[in-house]
Design a protein around this motif. Structure first.
Motif, PDB file in Angstrom:
ATOM      1  N   ALA B  83     -20.433 -61.659  -6.871  1.00 41.57           N
ATOM      2  CA  ALA B  83     -19.925 -61.309  -7.956  1.00 41.57           C
ATOM      3  C   ALA B  83     -20.214 -59.282  -7.227  1.00 41.57           C
ATOM      4  O   ALA B  83     -19.593 -58.288  -8.358  1.00 41.57           O
ATOM      5  CB  ALA B  83     -20.914 -61.214  -9.661  1.00 41.57           C
ATOM      6  N   ALA B  84     -20.298 -59.172  -6.323  1.00 44.30           N
ATOM      7  CA  ALA B  84     -20.163 -57.675  -5.916  1.00 44.30           C
ATOM      8  C   ALA B  84     -18.619 -57.676  -5.786  1.00 44.30           C
ATOM      9  O   ALA B  84     -17.806 -58.962  -5.384  1.00 44.30           O
ATOM     10  CB  ALA B  84     -21.295 -57.591  -4.467  1.00 44.30           C
ATOM     11  N   LEU B  85     -18.077 -56.813  -5.924  1.00 46.22           N
ATOM     12  CA  LEU B  85     -17.024 -56.812  -5.717  1.00 46.22           C
ATOM     13  C   LEU B  85     -15.895 -56.121  -4.469  1.00 46.22           C
ATOM     14  O   LEU B  85     -16.706 -55.810  -4.289  1.00 46.22           O
ATOM     15  CB  LEU B  85     -16.270 -55.434  -6.886  1.00 46.22           C
ATOM     16  N   PRO B  86     -15.310 -57.205  -4.078  1.00 49.51           N
ATOM     17  CA  PRO B  86     -13.830 -57.221  -3.009  1.00 49.51           C
ATOM     18  C   PRO B  86     -13.535 -55.293  -3.211  1.00 49.51           C
ATOM     19  O   PRO B  86     -13.768 -54.581  -4.296  1.00 49.51           O
ATOM     20  CB  PRO B  86     -13.227 -57.557  -3.706  1.00 49.51           C
ATOM     21  N   GLY B  87     -13.923 -55.047  -2.057  1.00 48.66           N
ATOM     22  CA  GLY B  87     -12.752 -53.419  -1.789  1.00 48.66           C
ATOM     23  C   GLY B  87     -14.404 -52.069  -2.372  1.00 48.66           C
ATOM     24  O   GLY B  87     -13.490 -50.861  -1.888  1.00 48.66           O
ATOM     25  N   ASN B  89     -18.505 -50.725  -1.745  1.00 47.19           N
ATOM     26  CA  ASN B  89     -19.753 -51.294  -0.419  1.00 47.19           C
ATOM     27  C   ASN B  89     -20.557 -52.191  -0.260  1.00 47.19           C
ATOM     28  O   ASN B  89     -20.758 -52.057   0.600  1.00 47.19           O
ATOM     29  CB  ASN B  89     -20.939 -49.953  -1.440  1.00 47.19           C
ATOM     30  N   SER B  90     -21.055 -53.211  -1.259  1.00 48.58           N
ATOM     31  CA  SER B  90     -21.403 -54.720  -1.014  1.00 48.58           C
ATOM     32  C   SER B  90     -19.884 -55.502  -1.229  1.00 48.58           C
ATOM     33  O   SER B  90     -20.192 -56.804  -1.322  1.00 48.58           O
ATOM     34  CB  SER B  90     -22.339 -54.765  -1.780  1.00 48.58           C
ATOM     35  N   GLU B  91     -18.977 -54.885  -0.855  1.00 50.66           N
ATOM     36  CA  GLU B  91     -17.785 -56.308  -0.778  1.00 50.66           C
ATOM     37  C   GLU B  91     -17.846 -57.789   0.298  1.00 50.66           C
ATOM     38  O   GLU B  91     -17.817 -58.722   0.629  1.00 50.66           O
ATOM     39  CB  GLU B  91     -16.600 -56.028   0.284  1.00 50.66           C
ATOM     40  N   ARG B  92     -18.692 -57.665   1.521  1.00 51.91           N
ATOM     41  CA  ARG B  92     -19.294 -58.689   2.187  1.00 51.91           C
ATOM     42  C   ARG B  92     -20.095 -59.435   1.446  1.00 51.91           C
ATOM     43  O   ARG B  92     -20.258 -60.574   2.181  1.00 51.91           O
ATOM     44  CB  ARG B  92     -20.081 -57.975   3.501  1.00 51.91           C
ATOM     45  N   GLN B  93     -20.898 -59.387   0.407  1.00 48.84           N
ATOM     46  CA  GLN B  93     -21.294 -60.430   0.183  1.00 48.84           C
ATOM     47  C   GLN B  93     -20.705 -60.894  -1.581  1.00 48.84           C
ATOM     48  O   GLN B  93     -20.598 -62.096  -1.631  1.00 48.84           O
ATOM     49  CB  GLN B  93     -22.694 -59.426  -0.451  1.00 48.84           C
ATOM     50  N   ASN B  94     -19.703 -60.417  -1.671  1.00 52.34           N
ATOM     51  CA  ASN B  94     -18.714 -61.241  -2.801  1.00 52.34           C
ATOM     52  C   ASN B  94     -17.893 -62.341  -2.244  1.00 52.34           C
ATOM     53  O   ASN B  94     -17.668 -63.165  -0.965  1.00 52.34           O
ATOM     54  CB  ASN B  94     -17.489 -60.247  -2.837  1.00 52.34           C
ATOM     55  N   VAL B  95     -18.087 -63.330  -3.151  1.00 54.47           N
ATOM     56  CA  VAL B  95     -17.370 -64.857  -3.431  1.00 54.47           C
ATOM     57  C   VAL B  95     -17.199 -64.875  -4.591  1.00 54.47           C
ATOM     58  O   VAL B  95     -16.931 -64.389  -5.678  1.00 54.47           O
ATOM     59  CB  VAL B  95     -19.094 -65.564  -3.150  1.00 54.47           C
ATOM     60  N   GLU B 135     -27.713 -44.477  -9.731  1.00 55.79           N
ATOM     61  CA  GLU B 135     -28.065 -43.028  -9.579  1.00 55.79           C
ATOM     62  C   GLU B 135     -29.185 -43.781  -8.441  1.00 55.79           C
ATOM     63  O   GLU B 135     -29.807 -42.875  -7.341  1.00 55.79           O
ATOM     64  CB  GLU B 135     -29.168 -42.972 -10.897  1.00 55.79           C
ATOM     65  N   PHE B 136     -29.445 -45.221  -8.384  1.00 55.09           N
ATOM     66  CA  PHE B 136     -29.926 -46.103  -7.058  1.00 55.09           C
ATOM     67  C   PHE B 136     -28.967 -45.630  -6.222  1.00 55.09           C
ATOM     68  O   PHE B 136     -30.035 -44.930  -5.179  1.00 55.09           O
ATOM     69  CB  PHE B 136     -30.458 -47.358  -7.219  1.00 55.09           C
ATOM     70  N   ALA B 137     -28.122 -45.490  -5.754  1.00 57.74           N
ATOM     71  CA  ALA B 137     -27.131 -45.122  -4.795  1.00 57.74           C
ATOM     72  C   ALA B 137     -27.260 -44.236  -4.370  1.00 57.74           C
ATOM     73  O   ALA B 137     -27.497 -43.806  -3.222  1.00 57.74           O
ATOM     74  CB  ALA B 137     -25.600 -45.777  -5.091  1.00 57.74           C
ATOM     75  N   GLU B 143     -24.842 -37.845  -2.782  1.00 61.36           N
ATOM     76  CA  GLU B 143     -23.992 -37.512  -3.218  1.00 61.36           C
ATOM     77  C   GLU B 143     -22.513 -38.089  -2.475  1.00 61.36           C
ATOM     78  O   GLU B 143     -21.201 -38.264  -3.203  1.00 61.36           O
ATOM     79  CB  GLU B 143     -23.488 -36.360  -3.500  1.00 61.36           C
ATOM     80  N   ASN B 144     -22.069 -38.288  -1.448  1.00 62.30           N
ATOM     81  CA  ASN B 144     -20.726 -38.734  -0.719  1.00 62.30           C
ATOM     82  C   ASN B 144     -20.802 -40.356  -1.350  1.00 62.30           C
ATOM     83  O   ASN B 144     -19.803 -40.027   0.400  1.00 62.30           O
ATOM     84  CB  ASN B 144     -21.567 -38.289   0.933  1.00 62.30           C
ATOM     85  N   THR B 145     -22.215 -40.877  -0.967  1.00 68.27           N
ATOM     86  CA  THR B 145     -21.324 -42.317  -1.043  1.00 68.27           C
ATOM     87  C   THR B 145     -21.040 -43.260  -2.166  1.00 68.27           C
ATOM     88  O   THR B 145     -21.803 -42.357  -3.017  1.00 68.27           O
ATOM     89  CB  THR B 145     -23.087 -43.318  -0.566  1.00 68.27           C
ATOM     90  N   MET B 146     -20.293 -43.728  -2.387  1.00 65.04           N
ATOM     91  CA  MET B 146     -19.847 -44.551  -3.332  1.00 65.04           C
ATOM     92  C   MET B 146     -19.827 -43.907  -5.175  1.00 65.04           C
ATOM     93  O   MET B 146     -20.266 -43.274  -5.620  1.00 65.04           O
ATOM     94  CB  MET B 146     -21.617 -45.385  -3.669  1.00 65.04           C
ATOM     95  N   LYS B 147     -18.112 -43.792  -4.635  1.00 58.25           N
ATOM     96  CA  LYS B 147     -17.903 -42.938  -5.336  1.00 58.25           C
ATOM     97  C   LYS B 147     -17.688 -44.320  -6.801  1.00 58.25           C
ATOM     98  O   LYS B 147     -17.589 -43.907  -8.622  1.00 58.25           O
ATOM     99  CB  LYS B 147     -16.232 -42.354  -4.987  1.00 58.25           C
TER     100      LYS B 147
END
Lengths: 248, 248
Positions: B83-87, B89-95, B135-137, B143-147
Motif C-alpha cells: 500500500a505504499a503510494l506510487p510516486g 518515497n517508497s513507491e518501489r514497494q507499491n503493488v 515525524e519518523f521520516a 526537514e528536507n525529505t518527504m513532503k
C-alpha cells in the motif's frame, strides 16, 4: 529435500522452567530469536519443574538419532530443580549432584553422537535468593508453610560448580550464571523475580551470555547470511534478479 | 520418522517487518510462542520491506510441496508495503491493490494445496498514522525529505478491505487489524510506534486476535496436549510411570 530445514539452521533451548518461560515478555529465548532473526530458528524445549533425571526420558524424543536436521547449537540449562534440597518441600525434584553431573554428561554425549559439530552450551542454575524464595512461598501458601528454604544459594553453587567442571572436562562451552549474576550488587532483586526465576534484567544476562558463547564458538548472527534477500537490494522493476541467486 | 516434528505441530508466521519484529520485547510472535508453550512451535518467516509480489518468490521455498511437516496454522500478514503510494518515497514497494489481492490468493491456494486442513488467517495491514509517519521520516532524514506521506491510512484501508473480502470469498479466517485498531481512541500513538510499526500495546492486539481466530478454528492452546508430562504428575520414586504413556 526439506528445503525449509536446509535454509535455516536451528538453535534448540533444552531446560527447565527458566527455558520454558523464555518467550515471555523480556525473555531470553525470544530475544535470541530476534538476534538470529532471518538467520536461524530458535526452538524451545523447556519443561518447568524438570530435573536432569526426568530430562533423560525426553532426550531421545527431542533429539532423535535419525533426525537429519540436528540443531547447530543447543543450550542445556538444568540444575535449579536438581538442587532442590532433600527433606524440604521440593525434595521430589532433588537429584544428587553426582547424578546431576552424570546426567548432563549423558545429554552432551547424546548430542555429540547426533552431531559432532553441534555447539553445546551448558548453563548453570542461577543463584538463589533464599529470602525472595521464602517471601514467594508465603505469598502462595501463607505463614504456615515452608519454615526452611527448599533451595539454598550454597547448594545451587555446588551444582553450578559441577556443571562448569564437566564442561571443561568435555571441552564444551559453558555459562557460569550462578557466579556471573552474583557479580552485580543487588542481584537478588535485580535478576530474580521470586528468588529463582528471572526478571527481564536477569533474562538479559542469559541472552547476552548465550550470544557471546555462540559467537565465540563461530555462530555469530552478524556473520550469518539472511535466508532471503534484504528488501533494499530488490530492484522494484526487476525483482527476479535478487531472487535468482538465493532462491533458484 | 521425524519424532520431533511429529510431537509438536508448527504455527508459521509469514509476513513483512511487522512479523519479522514480532519476537522483539513485547512482540506478538513471542507472545504466541508463550501461549502455545509446550504444545506448538511458532516459526517466524517475516521479511521487512517485502510486499506480496516479492513474497511469491519465497512461497515455494518456505512452504515446500514435499514438506511432510506442513504447519497446522499460518498467518499471512502483508499489505503495509504493497500500500505504499506510487510516486512517493517508497513507491518501489507499491503493488496495485488488484495484484495484492491476487497475490494473497496465490499464497492461500498454495497453502491449501499443501494441507487442506491448515488453519489460514489473513491479517490486514494496520492503520497508518500519517502524522507519526512524517515525524519518523523527519527524525531520520531531516526537514528536507518527504513532503508528502509515503503511506496514507485511506490507502491502507483499501488494501485491508480487499484482504477481508478475499478471505470471505475463500472461506478462510481473517483479522481486520485496520478496523480493529481504529476502534480505540488514540490508536495512533497507543498502537503505533512510528505511524506504521507496533508498540507493545499494538502487538498485544495482534496476539489477542490471532489467539482468538486460531481458537475459534479449533486450535486452542488450552485444549491441546502437552508434548510431555507436566512435572506435577511425575512420581519422584517412580518417574518411568509418567513417561510410559507419552514417550514409549
Amino acid at each position: 529435500m526439506d528445503v525449509k530445514t536446509k535454509m535455516r539452521p536451528q538453535i534448540l533451548l533444552f531446560g527447565d522452567s527458566i527455558t520454558e518461560q523464555s518467550f515471555r515478555s523480556g525473555g531470553w529465548g525470544a530475544a535470541l530469536a530476534d538476534t538470529y532473526s532471518r538467520k536461524a530458528d530458535v526452538i524451545v524445549r523447556g519443561y518447568g519443574g524438570y530435573n536432569t533425571r526426568w530430562a533423560l526420558f525426553l532426550l531421545h524424543h527431542i533429539f532423535a538419532m535419525d533426525n537429519r536436521s540436528a540443531p547447530v547449537a543447543t543450550t542445556i540449562f538444568f540444575g535449579a530443580n536438581d538442587a532442590a534440597l532433600p527433606g524440604r518441600n521440593s525434595e521430589r525434584q532433588n537429584v544428587p549432584v553426582e547424578e546431576y553431573r552424570d546426567n548432563l554428561k549423558k545429554i552432551v554425549q547424546h548430542l555429540q553422537a547426533i552431531s559432532p559439530t553441534m555447539i553445546i552450551a551448558l548453563i548453570t542454575p542461577p543463584p538463589i535468593d533464599e529470602k525472595g524464595r521464602m517471601e514467594f512461598a508465603r505469598s502462595l501458601y501463607g505463614e504456615n508453610t515452608m519454615k526452611l528454604p527448599e533451595r539454598t544459594n550454597e547448594a545451587a553453587g555446588v551444582y553450578a560448580k559441577q556443571c562448569i567442571e564437566l564442561a571443561k572436562d568435555m571441552g564444551i562451552n559453558s555459562i557460569d550464571l550462578w557466579s556471573k549474576m552474583q557479580e552485580t550488587d543487588g542481584w537478588q532483586k535485580t535478576f530474580l523475580s521470586d528468588g529463582l526465576h528471572l526478571t527481564p534484567e536477569g533474562n538479559a544476562v542469559v541472552h547476552k551470555e548465550v550470544v557471546r558463547v555462540f559467537s565465540e564458538a563461530g555462530l555469530s548472527a552478524e556473520d550469518m547470511p539472511y535466508d532471503f534477500p534484504h528488501h533494499s537490494i530488490i530492484d522494484g522493476k526487476n525483482p527476479e534478479k535478487a531472487f535468482r541467486v538465493q532462491c533458484s
